[in-house]
Design a protein around this motif. Structure first.
Motif, PDB file in Angstrom:
ATOM      1  N   ARG A  93      41.338  41.397  36.960  1.00  0.00           N
ATOM      2  CA  ARG A  93      41.715  42.767  37.317  1.00  0.00           C
ATOM      3  C   ARG A  93      40.494  43.690  37.369  1.00  0.00           C
ATOM      4  O   ARG A  93      40.297  44.433  38.338  1.00  0.00           O
ATOM      5  CB  ARG A  93      42.736  43.303  36.306  1.00  0.00           C
ATOM      6  CG  ARG A  93      43.249  44.711  36.628  1.00  0.00           C
ATOM      7  CD  ARG A  93      44.111  45.268  35.503  1.00  0.00           C
ATOM      8  NE  ARG A  93      45.327  44.507  35.319  1.00  0.00           N
ATOM      9  CZ  ARG A  93      45.533  43.623  34.357  1.00  0.00           C
ATOM     10  NH1 ARG A  93      44.564  43.360  33.487  1.00  0.00           N
ATOM     11  NH2 ARG A  93      46.667  42.997  34.240  1.00  0.00           N
ATOM     12  N   THR A  94      39.665  43.640  36.335  1.00  0.00           N
ATOM     13  CA  THR A  94      38.504  44.522  36.292  1.00  0.00           C
ATOM     14  C   THR A  94      37.508  44.172  37.400  1.00  0.00           C
ATOM     15  O   THR A  94      36.994  45.050  38.091  1.00  0.00           O
ATOM     16  CB  THR A  94      37.817  44.444  34.914  1.00  0.00           C
ATOM     17  OG1 THR A  94      38.758  44.811  33.900  1.00  0.00           O
ATOM     18  CG2 THR A  94      36.622  45.384  34.838  1.00  0.00           C
ATOM     19  N   ARG A  95      37.228  42.885  37.580  1.00  0.00           N
ATOM     20  CA  ARG A  95      36.275  42.482  38.618  1.00  0.00           C
ATOM     21  C   ARG A  95      36.768  42.879  40.001  1.00  0.00           C
ATOM     22  O   ARG A  95      36.006  43.366  40.836  1.00  0.00           O
ATOM     23  CB  ARG A  95      36.036  40.961  38.565  1.00  0.00           C
ATOM     24  CG  ARG A  95      34.968  40.498  39.563  1.00  0.00           C
ATOM     25  CD  ARG A  95      34.887  38.989  39.656  1.00  0.00           C
ATOM     26  NE  ARG A  95      36.136  38.364  40.051  1.00  0.00           N
ATOM     27  CZ  ARG A  95      36.607  38.366  41.304  1.00  0.00           C
ATOM     28  NH1 ARG A  95      35.959  38.992  42.268  1.00  0.00           N
ATOM     29  NH2 ARG A  95      37.750  37.762  41.578  1.00  0.00           N
ATOM     30  N   THR A  96      38.069  42.688  40.251  1.00  0.00           N
ATOM     31  CA  THR A  96      38.626  43.006  41.561  1.00  0.00           C
ATOM     32  C   THR A  96      38.566  44.500  41.845  1.00  0.00           C
ATOM     33  O   THR A  96      38.226  44.919  42.966  1.00  0.00           O
ATOM     34  CB  THR A  96      40.081  42.512  41.653  1.00  0.00           C
ATOM     35  OG1 THR A  96      40.109  41.097  41.436  1.00  0.00           O
ATOM     36  CG2 THR A  96      40.669  42.813  43.022  1.00  0.00           C
ATOM     37  N   THR A  97      38.876  45.335  40.840  1.00  0.00           N
ATOM     38  CA  THR A  97      38.838  46.776  41.079  1.00  0.00           C
ATOM     39  C   THR A  97      37.414  47.274  41.273  1.00  0.00           C
ATOM     40  O   THR A  97      37.171  48.175  42.079  1.00  0.00           O
ATOM     41  CB  THR A  97      39.529  47.556  39.944  1.00  0.00           C
ATOM     42  OG1 THR A  97      38.959  47.178  38.681  1.00  0.00           O
ATOM     43  CG2 THR A  97      41.017  47.302  39.931  1.00  0.00           C
ATOM     44  N   PHE A  98      36.448  46.680  40.559  1.00  0.00           N
ATOM     45  CA  PHE A  98      35.050  47.034  40.803  1.00  0.00           C
ATOM     46  C   PHE A  98      34.622  46.614  42.214  1.00  0.00           C
ATOM     47  O   PHE A  98      33.907  47.345  42.908  1.00  0.00           O
ATOM     48  CB  PHE A  98      34.128  46.384  39.763  1.00  0.00           C
ATOM     49  CG  PHE A  98      33.832  47.257  38.579  1.00  0.00           C
ATOM     50  CD1 PHE A  98      33.069  48.412  38.723  1.00  0.00           C
ATOM     51  CD2 PHE A  98      34.311  46.943  37.325  1.00  0.00           C
ATOM     52  CE1 PHE A  98      32.790  49.225  37.630  1.00  0.00           C
ATOM     53  CE2 PHE A  98      34.042  47.745  36.225  1.00  0.00           C
ATOM     54  CZ  PHE A  98      33.273  48.892  36.379  1.00  0.00           C
ATOM     55  N   GLU A  99      35.057  45.431  42.641  1.00  0.00           N
ATOM     56  CA  GLU A  99      34.707  44.961  43.984  1.00  0.00           C
ATOM     57  C   GLU A  99      35.309  45.871  45.052  1.00  0.00           C
ATOM     58  O   GLU A  99      34.638  46.253  46.022  1.00  0.00           O
ATOM     59  CB  GLU A  99      35.188  43.526  44.174  1.00  0.00           C
ATOM     60  CG  GLU A  99      34.808  42.940  45.528  1.00  0.00           C
ATOM     61  CD  GLU A  99      35.212  41.479  45.665  1.00  0.00           C
ATOM     62  OE1 GLU A  99      35.004  40.934  46.766  1.00  0.00           O
ATOM     63  OE2 GLU A  99      35.722  40.892  44.681  1.00  0.00           O
ATOM     64  N   LEU A 100      36.568  46.238  44.880  1.00  0.00           N
ATOM     65  CA  LEU A 100      37.208  47.154  45.821  1.00  0.00           C
ATOM     66  C   LEU A 100      36.511  48.507  45.842  1.00  0.00           C
ATOM     67  O   LEU A 100      36.278  49.090  46.905  1.00  0.00           O
ATOM     68  CB  LEU A 100      38.684  47.349  45.442  1.00  0.00           C
ATOM     69  CG  LEU A 100      39.694  46.369  46.032  1.00  0.00           C
ATOM     70  CD1 LEU A 100      41.060  46.616  45.413  1.00  0.00           C
ATOM     71  CD2 LEU A 100      39.763  46.521  47.543  1.00  0.00           C
ATOM     72  N   ALA A 101      36.171  49.008  44.651  1.00  0.00           N
ATOM     73  CA  ALA A 101      35.491  50.303  44.556  1.00  0.00           C
ATOM     74  C   ALA A 101      34.160  50.269  45.295  1.00  0.00           C
ATOM     75  O   ALA A 101      33.828  51.193  46.056  1.00  0.00           O
ATOM     76  CB  ALA A 101      35.286  50.685  43.093  1.00  0.00           C
TER      77      ALA A 101
END
Length: 334
Positions: free
Chosen positions: A70-78
């Motif tokens: 979850r954290t990695r994906t939201t950072f990637e999206l950001a």
């Protein structure tokens, strides 16, 4: 070797954010700037083109030594919404698992002209260590380190609270569960007290909520009803069994009986209280499905807000790094 003071390491000579490692040492002005900038990014998710050019031409490396989809994906999206190029480094198959040191890995990434490292590590202080040893002009964002800090999670939680409650002063907030092992709870407590919340309650058994947390400005409660009485916000935390030594809990069922959030126990809070959880949720261990999916829950709002907060932090840190580089270049020209 003595570690740098957090505020001095995180801010440039103009008081702008250049790394985001911890909320320790950051004042209300900086935290409010993060929240305000995140607000401006929230509407982007509703647009057909979800991008702005603030990090165009920059390379962001997701450096996750500890799993968190979850954290990695939201950072990637950001990062992608800021128009950055993103590299996700698989640590398990990288040279670090073959004996290469962390510093060797960093030097190789720096040689590839990376501009920002998003760091998640099981050791407390890892992001701080990297910020001290990496080359200037590379921004370091802490995505969670050991039991120490998870500052972007705390700030997305602050944005969620502000959007639902309008502000912070006068709020009563309960953080319930495994406080001892939670980097989220530490960062939340720092953020809440900095933003003006005077009634923060840490709730759980004595083995998971030691008395020393009172020194951080919280009220310690070992009784769930007393902890939830008339609160505006309830933050539930998961039991971090992977960090526990034996004897801290009799059983998960006993914990749920004494500290689980159900529709019945939630009734002790204010009628308009919101329920939060940083995830992943353990249904039937710290929270019931009825509450997690119910009208008081803002858990999915937290995920949405996380992208905007991470965009805000990344854009501010990169701006601060660029300002530092320009000031250094101007000094060299004199």
């Amino acid at each position: 070797m003595m570690r740098s003071e957090p505020r001095a390491l995180q801010l440039n000579e103009h008081g702008q954010l250049k790394h985001f490692l911890t909320l320790d040492g950051l004042d209300k002005t900086i935290l409010t700037e993060i929240l305000d900038r995140a607000e401006s990014f929230l509407s982007m998710g509703e647009q057909s083109v979800k991008k702005v050019p603030l990090l165009r031409g920059k390379t962001v490396v997701n450096l996750f030594f500890e799993n968190s989809t979850r954290t990695r994906t939201t950072f990637e999206l950001a990062a992608k919404r800021l128009s950055a190029d993103v590299i996700n480094l698989n640590i398990e198959t990288s040279a670090t698992s073959k004996g290469e040191s962390l510093l060797d890995t960093l030097k190789n990434l720096e040689a590839m002209q990376s501009d920002m490292f998003i760091v998640r590590h099981s050791d407390s202080g890892a992001a701080h260590f990297i910020a001290e040893h990496c080359t200037p002009n590379v921004a370091i964002i802490n995505a969670g380190d050991g039991r120490h800090a998870h500052p972007t999670q705390a700030m997305l939680d602050m944005l969620t609270i502000r959007r639902h409650k309008g502000g912070f002063e006068g709020l009563k907030i309960a953080i319930v569960g495994d406080i001892l092992h939670s980097r989220v709870a530490r960062s939340q407590l720092q953020a809440l007290t900095t933003l003006g919340v005077s009634d923060v309650r840490l709730v759980g058994p004595k083995t998971l909520v030691p008395s020393f947390f009172a020194e951080m400005g919280a009220t310690i409660c070992h009784d769930l009803e007393a902890g939830l009485k008339d609160v505006d916000v309830v933050v539930m935390l998961r039991l971090q069994k992977e960090r526990m030594k034996g004897g801290l809990l009799p059983s998960e069922s006993e914990f749920y009986r004494l500290y689980g959030l159900t529709e019945e126990t939630l009734s002790w809070a204010k009628p308009d209280a919101i329920v939060m959880h940083p995830g992943p949720i353990n249904r039937g261990v710290e929270i019931s499905s009825e509450v997690a999916d119910g009208k008081h829950s803002v858990i999915l709002n937290q995920v949405t807000n996380g992208i905007a907060v991470r965009m805000a932090v990344m854009s501010m840190a990169m701006s601060g790094q660029l300002q530092s580089a320009e000031s250094s270049a101007a000094g060299d020209d004199k």
